[in-house]
Design a protein around this motif. Structure first.
Motif, PDB file in Angstrom:
ATOM      1  N   GLN A 158      27.359  40.847  34.594  1.00  0.00           N
ATOM      2  CA  GLN A 158      28.445  41.389  35.408  1.00  0.00           C
ATOM      3  C   GLN A 158      27.968  41.756  36.809  1.00  0.00           C
ATOM      4  O   GLN A 158      28.649  41.488  37.790  1.00  0.00           O
ATOM      5  CB  GLN A 158      29.008  42.657  34.742  1.00  0.00           C
ATOM      6  N   GLN A 159      26.840  42.426  36.865  1.00  0.00           N
ATOM      7  CA  GLN A 159      26.423  43.063  38.111  1.00  0.00           C
ATOM      8  C   GLN A 159      25.457  42.236  38.924  1.00  0.00           C
ATOM      9  O   GLN A 159      25.024  42.667  40.000  1.00  0.00           O
ATOM     10  CB  GLN A 159      25.806  44.428  37.800  1.00  0.00           C
ATOM     11  N   LEU A 161      33.120  44.536  41.341  1.00  0.00           N
ATOM     12  CA  LEU A 161      33.092  44.540  39.885  1.00  0.00           C
ATOM     13  C   LEU A 161      34.487  44.635  39.276  1.00  0.00           C
ATOM     14  O   LEU A 161      34.644  44.715  38.072  1.00  0.00           O
ATOM     15  CB  LEU A 161      32.250  45.731  39.402  1.00  0.00           C
ATOM     16  N   ARG A 215      37.414  43.561  37.544  1.00  0.00           N
ATOM     17  CA  ARG A 215      37.742  42.396  36.703  1.00  0.00           C
ATOM     18  C   ARG A 215      38.818  42.804  35.704  1.00  0.00           C
ATOM     19  O   ARG A 215      38.875  43.959  35.298  1.00  0.00           O
ATOM     20  CB  ARG A 215      36.533  41.944  35.872  1.00  0.00           C
ATOM     21  N   GLN A 265      37.930  44.972  32.444  1.00  0.00           N
ATOM     22  CA  GLN A 265      36.876  45.935  32.768  1.00  0.00           C
ATOM     23  C   GLN A 265      37.482  47.277  33.164  1.00  0.00           C
ATOM     24  O   GLN A 265      38.674  47.368  33.467  1.00  0.00           O
ATOM     25  CB  GLN A 265      36.037  45.406  33.928  1.00  0.00           C
ATOM     26  N   HIS A 319      31.966  50.493  35.258  1.00  0.00           N
ATOM     27  CA  HIS A 319      31.407  49.512  34.312  1.00  0.00           C
ATOM     28  C   HIS A 319      30.876  50.228  33.078  1.00  0.00           C
ATOM     29  O   HIS A 319      30.748  51.447  33.042  1.00  0.00           O
ATOM     30  CB  HIS A 319      30.338  48.654  34.983  1.00  0.00           C
ATOM     31  N   ARG A 360      23.466  36.597  31.380  1.00  0.00           N
ATOM     32  CA  ARG A 360      24.678  35.835  31.105  1.00  0.00           C
ATOM     33  C   ARG A 360      24.620  35.112  29.754  1.00  0.00           C
ATOM     34  O   ARG A 360      25.596  35.115  28.996  1.00  0.00           O
ATOM     35  CB  ARG A 360      24.894  34.812  32.232  1.00  0.00           C
TER      36      ARG A 360
END
Lengths: 258, 162, 65
Positions: free
Chosen positions: A45-46, B102, B104, B107, B130, B137
């Motif tokens: 994500q970051q 960030l 999303r 989220q 977050h 990933r």
């Protein structure tokens, strides 16, 4: 216990520990930084901002750890009047304050791109800022008195009262809702960080601890010397100082060599 | 004789400090419990629903997850609307400005602003919140494939409700 | 290599974090080392004076304030 509180014993112990501390610090920081900046993966994500975590989180741990150490030394100096305990507390404060400040600054540098803000007044960030002020207050207080013993009494009292803030920092993210995320490492069910990211985190944490040991020893030696200087000056030595005299070998420092 | 006196004085100091710490800790706990509501950083949609209707002049923060598929861009190009949810209640949010990197769907998000009379939350500031999970990933993809991802999402929704 | 320096577009944040940390820790180390060296010089100076003044007396009490 009391044996180690003797400065001569401490100085001998510190000289034995110093090379190990330097070695461990250099090694763990070198490997840790390589893993943190090069070998570890970016977060899903970051992205690469996750690399800020590898100094932000160990700095936060050190800020809390140093504070607990400082408060314990403060209590020992209040209860048992150990001069070395007081000296250790005074020596710890600037180190803990530096780590706390670094935690806040790196957190800010991480929050801006990820959260969208440099700072918010949520429970975690505010309690961490209070931790920094407690350090600064302690350092100002112990130096505010002409009589060092009165200064350390007042400082130890502040350090002890402030220790209440430590669990508040740790559990702020569980007790209240915050912008800051919950704990990732010391939590029920184990760390929620991938092992490839835990290694640099732990190595840098060990490196910071080693750095703390090194600077703590240096600052305790410094403080011991200054107390001796003050004692000599109080007894009238140096008032009629005839200017420069060649320094001679000093038995007091025999155990303090590098 | 004098040694044991010194010892008992040390013990006295120890007890005194212990008692003082307990008292200070108790006072801190009481104070923080009393001010619990002001320490809270944001309200969840459920808490908001309990308090509605909201005073439109009151500035407040709401937090929750951005509902999947709810993000829409209005015609003027810079205003977005999305739904904030804690899986029990929803709040419609509209916001004009730059969203954090960030931000999303799915989220966490914390928005500061006020409720308008239509029951829509007009945000002046939107922050991304977050979770505590960090992974590369590939690991995230593997988790999604194996079906463990929903546990994380459920946990996140629970964290938001607090 | 450029990837390493660019940090996925977050170079400013990542590198200033590491840079500031390095600087702060080095400064604290240097300040402590310098203070220690100065205290050693001052102490050695005073010890010399002490010796020249009271040659037969043993060391003065060190730490009891």
């Amino acid at each position: 216990m009391h044996r180690f509180a003797k400065p001569s014993v401490f100085l001998r112990l510190a000289s034995a520990v110093m090379p190990w501390a330097v070695g461990i610090t250099v090694l763990t920081l070198a490997v840790g930084l390589y893993l943190a900046l090069v070998a570890s993966p970016a977060d899903y994500q970051q992205g690469d901002t996750v690399r800020i975590m590898y100094i932000h989180v160990p700095a936060a741990w050190m800020g809390l750890f140093c504070y607990v150490g400082m408060a314990i030394c403060g209590a020992m100096s209040l209860i048992w009047k150990h001069p070395l305990a007081d000296i250790a507390a005074r020596a710890t404060a600037p180190i803990g304050a530096t780590f706390t400040a670094l935690c806040l600054i790196t957190g800010s540098l991480w929050g801006e791109p990820m959260w969208g803000t440099w700072w918010v007044w949520d429970a975690r960030l505010t309690s961490m800022l209070i931790l920094l002020f407690l350090y600064l207050g302690y350092m100002a207080l112990v130096n505010a008195f002409d009589d060092p013993e009165r200064g350390s009494k007042a400082g130890s009292a502040l350090a002890l009262v402030g220790v209440i803030n430590v669990p508040i920092v740790k559990f702020s993210v569980d007790w209240w809702n915050t912008l800051h995320q919950p704990a990732s490492v010391a939590r029920m069910g184990g760390p929620s960080i991938d092992p490839s990211m835990l290694w640099p985190l732990f190595l840098i944490a060990i490196g910071f601890t080693g750095y703390y040991v090194i600077v703590l020893i240096l600052r305790i030696r410094l403080e011991l010397n200054e107390r001796r200087i003050r004692a000599l000056q109080l007894s009238g030595i140096g008032e009629d100082a005839p200017g420069s005299v060649q320094p001679v070998y000093n038995p007091e420092q025999a155990g303090a060599g590098e | 004789m004098s040694l044991s006196r010194a010892k008992s004085r040390k013990r006295q100091r120890l007890y005194l400090i212990g008692a003082a710490l307990l008292a200070a800790g108790g006072a801190a706990a009481l104070g923080l419990t009393a001010f619990r509501d002001s320490v809270v950083f944001f309200f969840s949609p459920t808490e908001l629903a309990e308090q509605s209707p909201m005073d439109p002049d009151r500035r407040l923060r709401i937090g929750g997850l951005v509902e999947e598929g709810s993000l829409q861009k209005l015609e003027n190009g810079s205003t977005v609307t999305f739904t904030v949810t804690d899986m029990q209640h929803d709040v419609q949010v509209s916001y004009t400005g730059i969203l954090p990197d960030l931000f999303r769907e799915g989220q966490g998000v914390v928005a500061e602003g006020h409720m308008n009379p239509k029951g829509q939350f007009v945000a002046q500031e939107v922050l991304a919140k977050h979770d505590e999970n960090y992974m590369p990933r590939e690991v995230a993809d593997a988790l999604k494939k194996s079906g463990h991802w929903e546990e994380i999402e459920k946990q996140n929704a629970k964290n938001m409700r607090n | 290599m450029t990837d390493f320096f660019e940090m996925g577009g977050y170079a400013g944040y990542v590198w200033s974090s590491y840079g500031l940390t390095t600087i702060a820790l080095l400064v604290l180390l240097m300040v402590s080392l310098r203070g220690l060296k100065k205290s050693r010089r001052d102490l050695a100076h005073l010890e010399t004076l002490l010796k020249s003044r009271r040659p037969r007396r043993k060391k003065a009490p060190v730490r009891q304030p």
